[in-house]
Each structure stands twice: as C-alpha cells, then as structure tokens.
Design an enzyme around this catalytic site. Structure first.
Site, short mmCIF file in Angstrom:
data_model
loop_
_atom_site.label_atom_id
_atom_site.label_comp_id
_atom_site.label_asym_id
_atom_site.label_seq_id
_atom_site.Cartn_x
_atom_site.Cartn_y
_atom_site.Cartn_z
N THR A 22 -5.97 -10.20 15.62
CA THR A 22 -5.40 -11.19 16.45
C THR A 22 -5.08 -10.51 17.77
O THR A 22 -5.48 -11.01 18.85
CB THR A 22 -4.36 -12.00 15.97
OG1 THR A 22 -4.65 -12.08 14.61
CG2 THR A 22 -4.09 -13.35 16.52
N GLU A 35 2.30 -11.66 3.38
CA GLU A 35 3.67 -10.95 3.83
C GLU A 35 4.80 -11.37 2.65
O GLU A 35 5.95 -10.61 3.01
CB GLU A 35 4.07 -11.99 5.20
CG GLU A 35 3.35 -11.28 6.49
CD GLU A 35 3.76 -9.85 6.84
OE1 GLU A 35 5.00 -9.36 6.57
OE2 GLU A 35 2.65 -9.24 7.39
N CYS A 74 -4.58 -4.70 14.18
CA CYS A 74 -4.47 -6.24 14.17
C CYS A 74 -5.54 -6.84 14.93
O CYS A 74 -5.72 -6.63 16.11
CB CYS A 74 -3.34 -6.61 14.56
SG CYS A 74 -2.85 -8.37 14.89
N ASP A 103 0.63 -3.75 14.13
CA ASP A 103 0.32 -5.11 13.57
C ASP A 103 1.44 -5.98 13.71
O ASP A 103 2.47 -5.52 13.90
CB ASP A 103 -0.13 -4.56 12.12
CG ASP A 103 -0.75 -5.96 11.49
OD1 ASP A 103 -1.35 -6.68 12.24
OD2 ASP A 103 -0.30 -6.45 10.19
N SER A 104 1.23 -6.97 13.35
CA SER A 104 2.03 -8.21 13.45
C SER A 104 2.99 -8.15 12.02
O SER A 104 4.09 -8.65 11.94
CB SER A 104 1.38 -9.63 13.32
OG SER A 104 0.79 -9.80 12.03
N HIS A 159 -4.88 -8.16 7.07
CA HIS A 159 -3.81 -8.50 5.85
C HIS A 159 -4.81 -8.92 4.76
O HIS A 159 -4.57 -8.80 3.59
CB HIS A 159 -3.14 -9.87 6.25
CG HIS A 159 -1.77 -9.34 6.80
ND1 HIS A 159 -1.62 -9.17 8.36
CD2 HIS A 159 -0.50 -9.42 6.75
CE1 HIS A 159 -0.44 -9.24 8.64
NE2 HIS A 159 0.35 -9.36 7.63
N GLY A 167 -1.23 -15.09 14.30
CA GLY A 167 -2.64 -16.06 14.37
C GLY A 167 -2.32 -17.28 14.93
O GLY A 167 -3.19 -17.63 15.97
N CYS A 187 -9.19 -9.74 9.50
CA CYS A 187 -7.64 -9.93 9.73
C CYS A 187 -7.44 -8.70 8.64
O CYS A 187 -7.65 -8.69 7.53
CB CYS A 187 -7.00 -11.13 9.30
SG CYS A 187 -5.17 -11.05 8.98
N1 DGL Z 1 -3.15 -8.68 10.66
C1 DGL Z 1 -3.40 -9.43 11.73
C2 DGL Z 1 -4.75 -9.53 12.03
O1 DGL Z 1 -5.52 -8.76 11.91
C3 DGL Z 1 -2.41 -10.55 12.19
C4 DGL Z 1 -2.15 -11.61 10.97
C5 DGL Z 1 -0.96 -12.60 11.73
O2 DGL Z 1 -0.06 -12.26 12.27
O3 DGL Z 1 -1.31 -13.82 11.81
O4 DGL Z 1 -5.09 -10.48 12.72
#
Ligand code: DGL
Length: 269
Positions: free
Chosen positions: A76, A153, A74, A11-12, A187, A44, A185
């Site tokens: 994205t 984050e 993730c 993931d990011s 997160h 994103g 997402c």
């Molecule tokens: N957790 C990520 C997602 O599901 C990426 C969030 C990000 O880095 O912008 O899209």
C-alpha cells in the site's frame, strides 16, 4: 556509510515481517531494524496522501537510526510513496510491487494473473501497470481483500474465522482460470496455506515480499553494501507504534526467534 549499518524495513504493522523472515534466511549477516505502524494499521482504506505522510514519518525515523538501505515492505505504501521517497532520500530504497510483478510474469504459463491486495493497492492499479508495461497481453484480475489484514494483526491467521473469511472473499476469483496469484499485501503470506487451499494446488502463489529480498540482495551487491563483518553481534530490532506484546507474539511465532527486542515508539507527535 558503513556496511555494518542496518537495513530498515517499514510496514503498517506486522506484514513486513514476512519480508524480514526471507531476509533473515537469505542475508543472515545483515543487521535489521523494523518499524511497524501498528497503531495506525490498516493503511489499506486510508487516502493516498495520508499513507504518503505516514510512510515519510516511518522513513525519517529509521533514517535517523542510521539505516544504510530502506525496504518499503508494504504494498500500500509502495504503491503511493515509493517514487517520491526514492527521489528524495540519499540511501537506496526499494518497494515490493516490482519484484512481485516480475516473479508473476516468470511463473505464469497462461498469462492469467490474479492480484489480491488492500483497497489502496488495488485502487492504485500499480500491479496492473507493472505487469502490462512488461507484458501487454497479460490478463490481470485484481481483488481487494480488506478483511485479511485485521485477521492477521489480531493474531487469528490460523483460526476457523480466517478460513471462512478467506473462502468467502476469494469467491470472485473462481472461474477466472488464473494460474498465478500475487499476494499483493505483505500480511497475506501469513494466510498463505488457507489461500492456497481455496485457490487450489494448481495456482502458483507469488509472495511479493519474499521476492523483494532477491532485489535487496542484488542492490547490496550493486552498491557494495553487504555486511562482511562475520564477528559482529547482529542487531535485529523491532519498533512498533502499537502494543509491543501483540507484535512480539506474532513476530515470535512467524520468525521463530525467542525474546525479540520490541520497543514502542510514537510517530505522530
Ligand atoms: N502490509 C501492507 C501491504 O502490503 C498494508 C496492509 C494495511 O495496512 O492495510 O499492503
């Protein structure tokens, strides 16, 4: 390929931990390696080409560590890189978008589905495509929520600031009569109680990451990759390109595991 080899999650940042949490619950016997590219989060707002490049870097890193299967935890990255990576590596790879779309179609009674995600995910229209391919009459309302990831984050997902930002951001979804909302997402499940509160009790939340673990479990069966060694000392190791301290604080709280092993690594040199 040995069944004892770990499953990789990328993931990011810390978002994919919401997927790992579900994996630890449903598949407690599996060894896990996680990589969060915290130093370059958020993905994103980044151009698709860059997200693809970063996703390849993470994929190669975990393949070099000997993973047996990769979960792109993730949205994205799944939106822009899943197909390419799946076609080019020789281990099974899954993303989080198809399972989330499938679960939403199962849950929705009215066919009015909302999707919240990053700018990249919303721009890709990946959820719309998945949903409409299966059910052309479904109505999809998508909304990018670029302020959510930085809140998570920075470990502020329980703060009053989080409540205010979520309430303000979700205003465009009022009066859309949605009965189902995809948290598109990984997160966002950390903000789920606040999102649920703003959307109202009647709206069913779909945690796309958690839904992915059902697919992961099916894939392990399909490829006969389950770890059957019950006496194995479990590996659950986390890598971050950012600060291990912040990552550890969030991971400890979210996964409720003390003394996680978090190691800093670099990807871009
Ligand atoms: N957790 C990520 C997602 O599901 C990426 C969030 C990000 O880095 O912008 O899209």
């Amino acid at each position: 390929m040995s069944n004892k080899q770990p499953i990789g999650f990328i993931d990011s940042g810390v978002g994919g931990l919401t997927v790992v949490k579900e994996a630890l619950r449903q598949l407690p016997n599996e060894n896990i390696l996680y990589l969060g590219d915290t130093a370059r989060c958020p993905y994103g707002p980044r151009p698709a080409e860059q997200v693809i490049e970063f996703t390849w870097q993470m994929t190669r890193f975990l393949i070099d560590q000997g993973i047996k299967l990769l979960v792109i935890a993730c949205n994205t990255a799944t939106a822009v890189a899943l197909e390419e990576i799946k076609a080019q590596v020789d281990i099974p790879v899954i993303g989080v978008i198809q399972p989330g779309a499938r679960a939403a179609l199962k849950a929705s009674q009215t066919g009015k589905v909302g999707v919240i995600g990053t700018l990249g995910t919303v721009k890709s229209m990946s959820y719309e495509k998945e949903l409409k391919e299966k059910s052309p009459t479904v109505s999809v309302t998508s909304l990018a929520c670029p302020k959510f990831v930085p809140i998570v984050e920075s470990n502020q997902f329980l703060s009053p600031v989080a409540k205010k930002v979520v309430a303000e951001t979700l205003v465009p979804l009022h009066n859309k009569y949605l009965d189902t909302l995809i948290l598109g997402c990984t997160h966002y499940p950390l903000l789920r109680p606040i999102i649920q509160n703003v959307m109202g009790k009647k709206v069913t939340m779909i945690d796309s990451g958690a839904e992915t673990v059902n697919d992961l479990s099916t894939l392990l069966d399909y490829f006969d990759l389950n770890n059957y060694d019950l006496n194995d000392n479990k590996i659950c190791k986390f890598y971050t390109t950012g600060s291990p301290k912040m990552f550890q604080e969030i991971a400890d709280e979210w996964l409720d595991i003390r003394d996680l092993i978090v190691e800093h690594i670099s990807l871009d040199d």
